[in-house]
Design a protein around this motif. Sequence first.
Motif, PDB file in Angstrom:
ATOM      1  N   UNK A   1       0.813  -1.217   0.000  1.00  0.00           N
ATOM      2  CA  UNK A   1       0.000   0.000   0.000  1.00  0.00           C
ATOM      3  C   UNK A   1       0.846   1.266   0.000  1.00  0.00           C
ATOM      4  N   UNK A   2       2.097   1.147   0.379  1.00  0.00           N
ATOM      5  CA  UNK A   2       2.998   2.297   0.422  1.00  0.00           C
ATOM      6  C   UNK A   2       4.386   1.859  -0.023  1.00  0.00           C
ATOM      7  N   UNK A   3       5.090   2.781  -0.616  1.00  0.00           N
ATOM      8  CA  UNK A   3       6.415   2.509  -1.181  1.00  0.00           C
ATOM      9  C   UNK A   3       7.492   2.782  -0.136  1.00  0.00           C
ATOM     10  N   UNK A   4       8.166   1.719   0.314  1.00  0.00           N
ATOM     11  CA  UNK A   4       9.328   1.863   1.197  1.00  0.00           C
ATOM     12  C   UNK A   4      10.503   2.191   0.280  1.00  0.00           C
ATOM     13  N   UNK A   5      10.675   3.463   0.008  1.00  0.00           N
ATOM     14  CA  UNK A   5      11.500   3.972  -1.096  1.00  0.00           C
ATOM     15  C   UNK A   5      12.876   4.427  -0.612  1.00  0.00           C
ATOM     16  N   UNK A   6      13.557   3.577   0.097  1.00  0.00           N
ATOM     17  CA  UNK A   6      14.785   4.026   0.753  1.00  0.00           C
ATOM     18  C   UNK A   6      15.857   4.455  -0.238  1.00  0.00           C
ATOM     19  N   UNK A   7      15.957   3.796  -1.389  1.00  0.00           N
ATOM     20  CA  UNK A   7      16.954   4.233  -2.370  1.00  0.00           C
ATOM     21  C   UNK A   7      16.568   5.579  -2.985  1.00  0.00           C
ATOM     22  N   UNK A   8      15.315   5.735  -3.376  1.00  0.00           N
ATOM     23  CA  UNK A   8      14.866   7.001  -3.946  1.00  0.00           C
ATOM     24  C   UNK A   8      14.961   8.128  -2.929  1.00  0.00           C
ATOM     25  N   UNK A   9      14.661   7.810  -1.677  1.00  0.00           N
ATOM     26  CA  UNK A   9      14.747   8.792  -0.605  1.00  0.00           C
ATOM     27  C   UNK A   9      16.173   9.317  -0.462  1.00  0.00           C
ATOM     28  N   UNK A  10      17.146   8.417  -0.451  1.00  0.00           N
ATOM     29  CA  UNK A  10      18.536   8.857  -0.324  1.00  0.00           C
ATOM     30  C   UNK A  10      18.998   9.612  -1.565  1.00  0.00           C
ATOM     31  N   UNK A  11      18.510   9.212  -2.724  1.00  0.00           N
ATOM     32  CA  UNK A  11      18.829   9.955  -3.942  1.00  0.00           C
ATOM     33  C   UNK A  11      18.282  11.375  -3.845  1.00  0.00           C
ATOM     34  N   UNK A  12      17.052  11.523  -3.326  1.00  0.00           N
ATOM     35  CA  UNK A  12      16.460  12.850  -3.134  1.00  0.00           C
ATOM     36  C   UNK A  12      17.324  13.717  -2.216  1.00  0.00           C
TER      37      UNK A  12
ATOM     38  N   UNK B   1      27.150   5.755  -2.016  1.00  0.00           N
ATOM     39  CA  UNK B   1      26.681   6.003  -0.649  1.00  0.00           C
ATOM     40  C   UNK B   1      25.345   5.317  -0.398  1.00  0.00           C
ATOM     41  N   UNK B   2      24.491   5.344  -1.407  1.00  0.00           N
ATOM     42  CA  UNK B   2      23.181   4.701  -1.259  1.00  0.00           C
ATOM     43  C   UNK B   2      23.349   3.217  -0.971  1.00  0.00           C
ATOM     44  N   UNK B   3      24.152   2.539  -1.762  1.00  0.00           N
ATOM     45  CA  UNK B   3      24.327   1.103  -1.560  1.00  0.00           C
ATOM     46  C   UNK B   3      25.026   0.810  -0.237  1.00  0.00           C
ATOM     47  N   UNK B   4      25.939   1.674   0.172  1.00  0.00           N
ATOM     48  CA  UNK B   4      26.605   1.497   1.457  1.00  0.00           C
ATOM     49  C   UNK B   4      25.596   1.598   2.599  1.00  0.00           C
ATOM     50  N   UNK B   5      24.702   2.593   2.547  1.00  0.00           N
ATOM     51  CA  UNK B   5      23.729   2.774   3.617  1.00  0.00           C
ATOM     52  C   UNK B   5      22.638   1.710   3.589  1.00  0.00           C
ATOM     53  N   UNK B   6      22.303   1.218   2.408  1.00  0.00           N
ATOM     54  CA  UNK B   6      21.349   0.106   2.342  1.00  0.00           C
ATOM     55  C   UNK B   6      21.906  -1.089   3.100  1.00  0.00           C
ATOM     56  N   UNK B   7      23.158  -1.427   2.830  1.00  0.00           N
ATOM     57  CA  UNK B   7      23.772  -2.605   3.453  1.00  0.00           C
ATOM     58  C   UNK B   7      24.047  -2.398   4.936  1.00  0.00           C
ATOM     59  N   UNK B   8      24.488  -1.208   5.303  1.00  0.00           N
ATOM     60  CA  UNK B   8      24.995  -0.985   6.654  1.00  0.00           C
ATOM     61  C   UNK B   8      24.021  -0.256   7.577  1.00  0.00           C
TER      62      UNK B   8
ATOM     63  N   UNK C   1      31.732   6.880  11.650  1.00  0.00           N
ATOM     64  CA  UNK C   1      31.931   8.309  11.925  1.00  0.00           C
ATOM     65  C   UNK C   1      32.241   9.135  10.683  1.00  0.00           C
ATOM     66  N   UNK C   2      32.795   8.503   9.672  1.00  0.00           N
ATOM     67  CA  UNK C   2      33.126   9.233   8.448  1.00  0.00           C
ATOM     68  C   UNK C   2      31.871   9.689   7.691  1.00  0.00           C
ATOM     69  N   UNK C   3      30.719   9.103   8.048  1.00  0.00           N
ATOM     70  CA  UNK C   3      29.452   9.454   7.389  1.00  0.00           C
ATOM     71  C   UNK C   3      28.528  10.231   8.327  1.00  0.00           C
ATOM     72  N   UNK C   4      29.076  10.877   9.340  1.00  0.00           N
ATOM     73  CA  UNK C   4      28.260  11.526  10.371  1.00  0.00           C
ATOM     74  C   UNK C   4      27.258  12.515   9.786  1.00  0.00           C
ATOM     75  N   UNK C   5      27.702  13.338   8.853  1.00  0.00           N
ATOM     76  CA  UNK C   5      26.813  14.353   8.271  1.00  0.00           C
ATOM     77  C   UNK C   5      25.668  13.706   7.495  1.00  0.00           C
ATOM     78  N   UNK C   6      25.981  12.698   6.723  1.00  0.00           N
ATOM     79  CA  UNK C   6      24.951  12.006   5.936  1.00  0.00           C
ATOM     80  C   UNK C   6      23.989  11.232   6.846  1.00  0.00           C
ATOM     81  N   UNK C   7      24.494  10.691   7.919  1.00  0.00           N
ATOM     82  CA  UNK C   7      23.630   9.973   8.865  1.00  0.00           C
ATOM     83  C   UNK C   7      22.623  10.935   9.486  1.00  0.00           C
TER      84      UNK C   7
END
Length: 204
Positions: free
Chosen positions: A15-26, A33-40, A69-75
Amino acid sequence: MKEYRNIIFDVGGVLADFRYRAYMKDLGFTPEEIEFFVENMVMTQFWKDLDRGIIDHAEAPAYFKERMPEYAEKIDLFWEHIEYITLPYDYSEGLLKSIKDAGYNIYILSNYPKRLSDIHWKRFTFNKYSDGTVISGYELMLKPEPEFYQLLFDRYNINPEESIFIDDRQDNVEASEAFGVTGIVFTGLDDLLKRFAELGVTIK
């Protein structure tokens, strides 16, 4: 042919799109980075614990910054705008209205974090057609655990033999079928409507 009274829906992927890749692209994440955050992040035990309701979103930034810690801003960026990671599909409200108008009961059984459900359930207009909802984040259970399905059946006095369950995950559907539910693995709206017709579920 069975006679059905209840249609039970999963939310994410149905009923709703769990759009985590599109969300990070936005948010401006690179493909790497997207694939790294999907996995980790998205596909981790931490996320499952969010769904189960045993940890809170407020713990997430510090938890992941300690490990990456190297991704603190993106997190921080990811979790600051987390409400936009899921958006309803265009067809969802119309589909549930048609099912309700045809005389069926509608229920929702969803693996969903508590905080996000608090936000999204006010925005998901399809929810007004639901006769009952069970959310993992409130119940400290997850599909495909049998007790989660049993909770839904007991709380709303649902006869599994008179019910159809729709989920985008095969293991969740198989778990429902163990109760005598007729399961449908969701692959798209057209296929769902075809399966409804095969089962004698008539909607406009």
